[in-house]
Scaffold this motif. Sequence first.
Motif, PDB file in Angstrom:
ATOM      1  N   TYR A 285       6.317 -38.648 -21.675  1.00 50.68           N
ATOM      2  CA  TYR A 285       7.683 -39.162 -21.505  1.00 50.68           C
ATOM      3  C   TYR A 285       7.659 -40.365 -20.566  1.00 50.68           C
ATOM      4  O   TYR A 285       6.682 -40.598 -19.843  1.00 50.68           O
ATOM      5  CB  TYR A 285       8.612 -38.089 -20.913  1.00 50.68           C
ATOM      6  N   ALA A 286       8.747 -41.119 -20.571  1.00 52.56           N
ATOM      7  CA  ALA A 286       8.944 -42.195 -19.607  1.00 52.56           C
ATOM      8  C   ALA A 286      10.410 -42.199 -19.203  1.00 52.56           C
ATOM      9  O   ALA A 286      11.303 -41.982 -20.033  1.00 52.56           O
ATOM     10  CB  ALA A 286       8.552 -43.548 -20.191  1.00 52.56           C
ATOM     11  N   LEU A 287      10.654 -42.444 -17.909  1.00 49.61           N
ATOM     12  CA  LEU A 287      12.010 -42.561 -17.369  1.00 49.61           C
ATOM     13  C   LEU A 287      12.158 -43.953 -16.772  1.00 49.61           C
ATOM     14  O   LEU A 287      11.346 -44.362 -15.926  1.00 49.61           O
ATOM     15  CB  LEU A 287      12.262 -41.505 -16.279  1.00 49.61           C
ATOM     16  N   VAL A 288      13.186 -44.696 -17.211  1.00 48.05           N
ATOM     17  CA  VAL A 288      13.362 -46.060 -16.724  1.00 48.05           C
ATOM     18  C   VAL A 288      14.821 -46.341 -16.417  1.00 48.05           C
ATOM     19  O   VAL A 288      15.724 -45.613 -16.849  1.00 48.05           O
ATOM     20  CB  VAL A 288      12.831 -47.099 -17.735  1.00 48.05           C
ATOM     21  N   ARG A 289      15.055 -47.450 -15.684  1.00 49.70           N
ATOM     22  CA  ARG A 289      16.397 -47.864 -15.286  1.00 49.70           C
ATOM     23  C   ARG A 289      16.609 -49.316 -15.723  1.00 49.70           C
ATOM     24  O   ARG A 289      15.770 -50.176 -15.464  1.00 49.70           O
ATOM     25  CB  ARG A 289      16.546 -47.747 -13.770  1.00 49.70           C
ATOM     26  N   ALA A 290      17.733 -49.579 -16.394  1.00 50.69           N
ATOM     27  CA  ALA A 290      18.054 -50.931 -16.850  1.00 50.69           C
ATOM     28  C   ALA A 290      19.473 -51.290 -16.439  1.00 50.69           C
ATOM     29  O   ALA A 290      20.324 -50.419 -16.256  1.00 50.69           O
ATOM     30  CB  ALA A 290      17.895 -51.042 -18.364  1.00 50.69           C
ATOM     31  N   ALA A 291      19.735 -52.586 -16.306  1.00 52.96           N
ATOM     32  CA  ALA A 291      21.071 -53.051 -15.961  1.00 52.96           C
ATOM     33  C   ALA A 291      22.015 -52.958 -17.145  1.00 52.96           C
ATOM     34  O   ALA A 291      23.207 -52.686 -16.992  1.00 52.96           O
ATOM     35  CB  ALA A 291      21.004 -54.489 -15.454  1.00 52.96           C
ATOM     36  N   LYS A 292      21.464 -53.177 -18.335  1.00 51.15           N
ATOM     37  CA  LYS A 292      22.307 -53.205 -19.529  1.00 51.15           C
ATOM     38  C   LYS A 292      21.503 -52.740 -20.728  1.00 51.15           C
ATOM     39  O   LYS A 292      20.300 -52.972 -20.816  1.00 51.15           O
ATOM     40  CB  LYS A 292      22.822 -54.630 -19.767  1.00 51.15           C
ATOM     41  N   GLY A 293      22.167 -52.065 -21.641  1.00 52.15           N
ATOM     42  CA  GLY A 293      21.505 -51.631 -22.863  1.00 52.15           C
ATOM     43  C   GLY A 293      22.514 -51.410 -23.953  1.00 52.15           C
ATOM     44  O   GLY A 293      23.729 -51.324 -23.694  1.00 52.15           O
ATOM     45  N   ASP A 294      22.040 -51.333 -25.200  1.00 52.96           N
ATOM     46  CA  ASP A 294      22.948 -51.005 -26.293  1.00 52.96           C
ATOM     47  C   ASP A 294      22.554 -49.660 -26.897  1.00 52.96           C
ATOM     48  O   ASP A 294      21.572 -49.040 -26.486  1.00 52.96           O
ATOM     49  CB  ASP A 294      23.002 -52.119 -27.337  1.00 52.96           C
TER      50      ASP A 294
ATOM     51  N   LEU B 104      17.082 -53.165 -24.102  1.00 47.53           N
ATOM     52  CA  LEU B 104      17.360 -53.119 -22.668  1.00 47.53           C
ATOM     53  C   LEU B 104      17.212 -54.484 -22.000  1.00 47.53           C
ATOM     54  O   LEU B 104      16.370 -55.297 -22.377  1.00 47.53           O
ATOM     55  CB  LEU B 104      16.412 -52.130 -21.972  1.00 47.53           C
ATOM     56  N   VAL B 105      18.038 -54.678 -20.963  1.00 46.24           N
ATOM     57  CA  VAL B 105      17.982 -55.857 -20.104  1.00 46.24           C
ATOM     58  C   VAL B 105      17.832 -55.362 -18.670  1.00 46.24           C
ATOM     59  O   VAL B 105      18.598 -54.494 -18.223  1.00 46.24           O
ATOM     60  CB  VAL B 105      19.258 -56.715 -20.230  1.00 46.24           C
ATOM     61  N   PHE B 106      16.852 -55.903 -17.943  1.00 56.14           N
ATOM     62  CA  PHE B 106      16.591 -55.475 -16.576  1.00 56.14           C
ATOM     63  C   PHE B 106      17.050 -56.536 -15.583  1.00 56.14           C
ATOM     64  O   PHE B 106      17.002 -57.735 -15.868  1.00 56.14           O
ATOM     65  CB  PHE B 106      15.098 -55.189 -16.382  1.00 56.14           C
TER      66      PHE B 106
ATOM     67  N   ARG C 219       5.640 -41.782 -24.895  1.00 55.10           N
ATOM     68  CA  ARG C 219       5.839 -41.405 -26.307  1.00 55.10           C
ATOM     69  C   ARG C 219       7.322 -41.162 -26.578  1.00 55.10           C
ATOM     70  O   ARG C 219       7.820 -41.460 -27.661  1.00 55.10           O
ATOM     71  CB  ARG C 219       5.008 -40.170 -26.635  1.00 55.10           C
ATOM     72  N   ILE C 220       8.022 -40.609 -25.607  1.00 54.36           N
ATOM     73  CA  ILE C 220       9.477 -40.479 -25.659  1.00 54.36           C
ATOM     74  C   ILE C 220      10.028 -41.128 -24.403  1.00 54.36           C
ATOM     75  O   ILE C 220       9.739 -40.680 -23.292  1.00 54.36           O
ATOM     76  CB  ILE C 220       9.924 -39.003 -25.743  1.00 54.36           C
ATOM     77  N   THR C 221      10.783 -42.189 -24.565  1.00 54.09           N
ATOM     78  CA  THR C 221      11.283 -42.952 -23.426  1.00 54.09           C
ATOM     79  C   THR C 221      12.787 -42.775 -23.278  1.00 54.09           C
ATOM     80  O   THR C 221      13.543 -42.925 -24.238  1.00 54.09           O
ATOM     81  CB  THR C 221      10.942 -44.444 -23.579  1.00 54.09           C
ATOM     82  N   ILE C 222      13.200 -42.451 -22.048  1.00 52.63           N
ATOM     83  CA  ILE C 222      14.607 -42.213 -21.728  1.00 52.63           C
ATOM     84  C   ILE C 222      15.047 -43.268 -20.729  1.00 52.63           C
ATOM     85  O   ILE C 222      14.425 -43.439 -19.677  1.00 52.63           O
ATOM     86  CB  ILE C 222      14.806 -40.803 -21.141  1.00 52.63           C
ATOM     87  N   ALA C 223      16.124 -43.977 -21.044  1.00 64.02           N
ATOM     88  CA  ALA C 223      16.609 -45.051 -20.175  1.00 64.02           C
ATOM     89  C   ALA C 223      18.005 -44.737 -19.670  1.00 64.02           C
ATOM     90  O   ALA C 223      18.877 -44.335 -20.439  1.00 64.02           O
ATOM     91  CB  ALA C 223      16.623 -46.379 -20.939  1.00 64.02           C
ATOM     92  N   GLU C 224      18.210 -44.920 -18.373  1.00 64.84           N
ATOM     93  CA  GLU C 224      19.562 -44.891 -17.820  1.00 64.84           C
ATOM     94  C   GLU C 224      19.997 -46.341 -17.627  1.00 64.84           C
ATOM     95  O   GLU C 224      19.204 -47.185 -17.199  1.00 64.84           O
ATOM     96  CB  GLU C 224      19.620 -44.115 -16.511  1.00 64.84           C
ATOM     97  N   VAL C 225      21.229 -46.644 -17.991  1.00 63.20           N
ATOM     98  CA  VAL C 225      21.704 -48.032 -17.939  1.00 63.20           C
ATOM     99  C   VAL C 225      23.004 -48.112 -17.156  1.00 63.20           C
ATOM    100  O   VAL C 225      23.853 -47.233 -17.237  1.00 63.20           O
ATOM    101  CB  VAL C 225      21.901 -48.618 -19.354  1.00 63.20           C
ATOM    102  N   ASP C 226      23.149 -49.189 -16.397  1.00 59.37           N
ATOM    103  CA  ASP C 226      24.384 -49.415 -15.647  1.00 59.37           C
ATOM    104  C   ASP C 226      25.546 -49.720 -16.582  1.00 59.37           C
ATOM    105  O   ASP C 226      26.687 -49.337 -16.315  1.00 59.37           O
ATOM    106  CB  ASP C 226      24.209 -50.588 -14.674  1.00 59.37           C
ATOM    107  N   GLU C 227      25.232 -50.419 -17.668  1.00 58.04           N
ATOM    108  CA  GLU C 227      26.281 -50.828 -18.606  1.00 58.04           C
ATOM    109  C   GLU C 227      25.782 -50.636 -20.036  1.00 58.04           C
ATOM    110  O   GLU C 227      24.662 -51.033 -20.364  1.00 58.04           O
ATOM    111  CB  GLU C 227      26.653 -52.292 -18.388  1.00 58.04           C
ATOM    112  N   LEU C 228      26.624 -50.041 -20.877  1.00 57.70           N
ATOM    113  CA  LEU C 228      26.284 -49.840 -22.286  1.00 57.70           C
ATOM    114  C   LEU C 228      27.169 -50.730 -23.144  1.00 57.70           C
ATOM    115  O   LEU C 228      28.397 -50.747 -22.983  1.00 57.70           O
ATOM    116  CB  LEU C 228      26.484 -48.379 -22.688  1.00 57.70           C
ATOM    117  N   VAL C 229      26.542 -51.499 -24.047  1.00 58.11           N
ATOM    118  CA  VAL C 229      27.280 -52.368 -24.955  1.00 58.11           C
ATOM    119  C   VAL C 229      26.967 -51.980 -26.397  1.00 58.11           C
ATOM    120  O   VAL C 229      26.012 -51.250 -26.671  1.00 58.11           O
ATOM    121  CB  VAL C 229      26.928 -53.849 -24.708  1.00 58.11           C
ATOM    122  N   GLU C 230      27.767 -52.472 -27.298  1.00 64.08           N
ATOM    123  CA  GLU C 230      27.568 -52.155 -28.709  1.00 64.08           C
ATOM    124  C   GLU C 230      26.427 -52.984 -29.295  1.00 64.08           C
ATOM    125  O   GLU C 230      26.152 -54.104 -28.836  1.00 64.08           O
ATOM    126  CB  GLU C 230      28.862 -52.415 -29.486  1.00 64.08           C
ATOM    127  N   PRO C 231      25.742 -52.470 -30.301  1.00 64.59           N
ATOM    128  CA  PRO C 231      24.683 -53.236 -30.960  1.00 64.59           C
ATOM    129  C   PRO C 231      25.203 -54.590 -31.449  1.00 64.59           C
ATOM    130  O   PRO C 231      26.294 -54.687 -31.995  1.00 64.59           O
ATOM    131  CB  PRO C 231      24.292 -52.341 -32.141  1.00 64.59           C
TER     132      PRO C 231
END
Length: 267
Positions: free
Chosen positions: A173-182, A187-189, A205-217
């Motif tokens: 697994y991977a845990l990451v933090r991004a400023a923005k994502g869809d 992701l944008v850091f 192999r399975i990556t989980i991201a927490e994002v400050d802001e979520l935008v639409e694709p």
Amino acid sequence: MDKQYATAAEAVADIPDGSSIAVGGFGLVGVPIVLIRALLESKTTDLEVVSNNCGVDGWGLGLLLSAGRIRRIIASYIGENKEFARQYLGGEVEVELTPQGSLAERLRAGGVGIPAFYTASGVGTVVSEGGMPWRYDSNGAITLASPAKPTATFDSLGDAKEYVLEKAIRTDYALVRAAKGDRHGNLVFEKSTRNFNPLAAMAGRITIAEVDELVEPGALDPDEVHLPGIYVDRVVVLSREEATDLPIEKTTVRPRPADSSTGTETN
């Protein structure tokens, strides 16, 4: 594909005991703290963590460390985490110290399918020759040391040098933090949070991201994306309170200059 999860707890719920996890961040910058806290609450244990460092006392990966959830750590330095140093020297946790650039490239290589690579970093030291303490016993004796690594000589532009072989890192697994994502996981850091986060994300192999802001694709300009969604499996959007929980690792101040006419400090 919508990769959003409602909560961090749901996103980490299937991480089993004994998992290997790459974690983004450097010191307190870009640390996926909400996902780490959710993992702490899940009681998952016996973890092998790959990260530049292991947080600080009472924050970041230091939470999992102090709770005794981490079995082994691959990192570039122990830093200022006193509990990390205590557990390492006391034989409670196994630590594989790796040059920082080599660690970054090992994560990247794992993400792009390169099994190993040669580097000049560490040649002629215990990094290549072996003998670096990985685990101590409670009395301070070395019980496990790093093995010697293969080396080879390559001629680059008429200058023959010795290089050491470093293996890529691939984690469960991977845990990451991004400023923005869809919702597709692109992701944008923010500034220096771009240090180890993209590399950790690539290695999982399975990556989980927490994002400050979520935008639409489609809302993100393709040139703005630092990590494409192909590397990301789950996205958790943070609340405003969670996104602004950004402690300062070390506060440094200096005396204000004195007013020459009064001899007092100016505001």
